[in-house]
Motif scaffolding. Structure first.
Motif, PDB file in Angstrom:
ATOM      1  N   ARG A  12      10.583  -2.631  16.319  1.00 13.03           N
ATOM      2  CA  ARG A  12       9.268  -2.949  16.868  1.00 13.03           C
ATOM      3  C   ARG A  12       8.216  -2.668  15.799  1.00 13.03           C
ATOM      4  N   HIS A  13       7.102  -3.364  15.888  1.00 14.48           N
ATOM      5  CA  HIS A  13       6.028  -3.153  14.913  1.00 14.48           C
ATOM      6  C   HIS A  13       5.525  -1.719  14.958  1.00 14.48           C
ATOM      7  N   ALA A  17      -3.765  -0.595  15.119  1.00 16.92           N
ATOM      8  CA  ALA A  17      -5.077   0.009  14.884  1.00 16.92           C
ATOM      9  C   ALA A  17      -5.938   0.026  16.144  1.00 16.92           C
ATOM     10  N   ASP A  18      -5.863  -1.014  16.958  1.00 16.12           N
ATOM     11  CA  ASP A  18      -6.704  -1.038  18.163  1.00 16.12           C
ATOM     12  C   ASP A  18      -6.297   0.049  19.151  1.00 16.12           C
ATOM     13  N   ARG A  19      -5.032   0.295  19.288  1.00 11.10           N
ATOM     14  CA  ARG A  19      -4.581   1.330  20.219  1.00 11.10           C
ATOM     15  C   ARG A  19      -4.861   2.721  19.659  1.00 11.10           C
ATOM     16  N   ALA A  20      -4.856   2.869  18.341  1.00  7.13           N
ATOM     17  CA  ALA A  20      -5.164   4.155  17.725  1.00  7.13           C
ATOM     18  C   ALA A  20      -6.618   4.539  17.995  1.00  7.13           C
ATOM     19  N   GLY A  37       1.201   3.592  10.854  1.00  5.87           N
ATOM     20  CA  GLY A  37       2.130   2.522  11.209  1.00  5.87           C
ATOM     21  C   GLY A  37       2.811   1.920   9.989  1.00  5.87           C
ATOM     22  N   ARG A  38       2.044   1.716   8.914  1.00  5.91           N
ATOM     23  CA  ARG A  38       2.634   1.185   7.672  1.00  5.91           C
ATOM     24  C   ARG A  38       3.602   2.192   7.055  1.00  5.91           C
ATOM     25  N   GLU A  39       3.230   3.474   7.092  1.00  6.09           N
ATOM     26  CA  GLU A  39       4.105   4.505   6.524  1.00  6.09           C
ATOM     27  C   GLU A  39       5.409   4.627   7.322  1.00  6.09           C
ATOM     28  N   THR A  40       5.319   4.514   8.625  1.00 12.44           N
ATOM     29  CA  THR A  40       6.518   4.561   9.470  1.00 12.44           C
ATOM     30  C   THR A  40       7.438   3.388   9.159  1.00 12.44           C
ATOM     31  N   ALA A  41       6.849   2.200   8.985  1.00 11.17           N
ATOM     32  CA  ALA A  41       7.647   1.021   8.648  1.00 11.17           C
ATOM     33  C   ALA A  41       8.325   1.192   7.293  1.00 11.17           C
ATOM     34  N   THR A  71       4.708  -4.755   9.238  1.00 13.57           N
ATOM     35  CA  THR A  71       5.909  -3.942   9.423  1.00 13.57           C
ATOM     36  C   THR A  71       7.068  -4.527   8.620  1.00 13.57           C
ATOM     37  N   ALA A  72       7.294  -5.822   8.763  1.00 11.47           N
ATOM     38  CA  ALA A  72       8.384  -6.485   8.047  1.00 11.47           C
ATOM     39  C   ALA A  72       8.188  -6.406   6.540  1.00 11.47           C
ATOM     40  N   ASN A  73       6.946  -6.485   6.086  1.00 10.62           N
ATOM     41  CA  ASN A  73       6.658  -6.420   4.655  1.00 10.62           C
ATOM     42  C   ASN A  73       7.082  -5.074   4.073  1.00 10.62           C
ATOM     43  N   GLU A  74       6.802  -3.999   4.794  1.00  9.86           N
ATOM     44  CA  GLU A  74       7.207  -2.668   4.316  1.00  9.86           C
ATOM     45  C   GLU A  74       8.731  -2.543   4.270  1.00  9.86           C
ATOM     46  N   VAL A  75       9.396  -3.021   5.303  1.00 10.10           N
ATOM     47  CA  VAL A  75      10.860  -2.951   5.358  1.00 10.10           C
ATOM     48  C   VAL A  75      11.477  -3.833   4.272  1.00 10.10           C
ATOM     49  N   ALA A  76      11.008  -5.072   4.179  1.00 12.48           N
ATOM     50  CA  ALA A  76      11.552  -6.019   3.201  1.00 12.48           C
ATOM     51  C   ALA A  76      11.348  -5.524   1.773  1.00 12.48           C
ATOM     52  N   ALA A  77      10.215  -4.880   1.503  1.00 10.57           N
ATOM     53  CA  ALA A  77       9.965  -4.352   0.158  1.00 10.57           C
ATOM     54  C   ALA A  77      10.996  -3.293  -0.213  1.00 10.57           C
ATOM     55  N   GLU A  78      11.352  -2.456   0.741  1.00 10.59           N
ATOM     56  CA  GLU A  78      12.359  -1.424   0.486  1.00 10.59           C
ATOM     57  C   GLU A  78      13.745  -2.026   0.272  1.00 10.59           C
TER      58      GLU A  78
END
Length: 104
Positions: A12-13, A17-20, A37-41, A71-78
């Motif tokens: 899941r994403h 930011a809006d919910r934060a 959220g980006r760090e978690t991803a 989210t996918a960008n962070e995962v894919a980069a790793e």
């Protein structure tokens, strides 16, 4: 896995930011992720990094929502992989949100 087998990991994403900020209008426009959220991803991508060296070809799919792309960008980069955007993964599709292809 045999020729007919596959492993699927669904993620899941990250935190929106809006919910934060305590905003939740039901279905707001396409909000970004928080820094958390980006760090978690990114950590999720690091946890999955060993998949990139497996004999089968791992793939990262994402819905076109910005938070999902982030989210996918962070995962894919790793994993050293590109992202494949699949509009069919979006649970909702509003013209005001998707008047054009979302970009990172």
């Amino acid at each position: 896995l045999g020729a007919a087998g596959a492993e699927v990991f669904v993620m899941r994403h990250g935190h929106r930011a809006d919910r934060a900020r305590g905003w939740d209008d039901g279905f707001p426009d396409d909000p970004p992720l928080t820094k958390e959220g980006r760090e978690t991803a990114k950590r999720a991508g690091q946890a999955l990094r060993s998949l990139a060296s497996l004999p089968w070809a791992p793939v990262v799919y994402s819905s076109p929502y910005y938070r999902c792309l982030q989210t996918a960008n962070e995962v894919a980069a790793e994993l050293g992989l590109p992202i494949r955007v699949e509009p069919g993964l979006a649970e909702l599709c509003f013209a005001r949100t998707f008047d054009h292809q979302p970009q990172l």
